[in-house]
Design a protein around this motif. Structure first.
Motif: not given
Length: 131
Positions: A99-125
């Motif tokens: 749905x996000x891709x269909x709305x024009x949200x870039x893959x990089x934006x999604x990846x960054x958001x997932x990274x941000x969520x992981x950092x907030x939860x202390x689950x960084x690489x």
């Protein structure tokens, strides 16, 4: 244990089903734990026992609980439940990402958001938390 929201548009049995799934997946209800009897839970929640029976039937159909005749309902094996929950999550994730891709949200934006969520939860690489 179970709280119903009468303003929620979902049927009561769905609310009960979802709440039990949450308790089971989060391991608040451990494997082989006995669920309250249909009558006692219906009485506690002041709802029709058929509503609880329907919720338990749905939980059993989905593999979250099993029944023992004359004994009651019990939480099913954890690995199977986790596998099912993860499978459902992946389906939801894929639908949401599409749905996000269909709305024009870039893959990089999604990846960054997932990274941000992981950092907030202390689950960084490097500092990953595996349950």
């Amino acid at each position: 244990m179970i709280v119903l929201d009468y303003r929620d548009r979902r049927p009561l049995y769905e609310q009960v089903t979802e709440r039990f799934k949450e308790l089971i997946v989060r391991e608040i209800l451990p494997q082989d734990a006995q669920l309250p009897s249909v009558r006692s839970l219906a009485s506690e929640l002041s709802i029709n026992p058929n509503t609880i029976q329907r919720a338990y039937a749905e939980l059993e159909r989905q593999g979250y609980i099993y029944s023992v005749k004359g004994k009651g309902s019990f939480v099913a094996e954890k690995s199977r439940i986790r596998l099912q929950a993860v499978g459902e999550w992946w389906e939801l994730f894929e639908d949401t990402a599409a749905q996000g891709l269909d709305m024009g949200i870039e893959q990089e934006e999604m990846t960054e958001r997932i990274g941000q969520l992981a950092r907030e939860r202390g689950q960084e690489k490097g500092g990953e938390s595996h349950d």
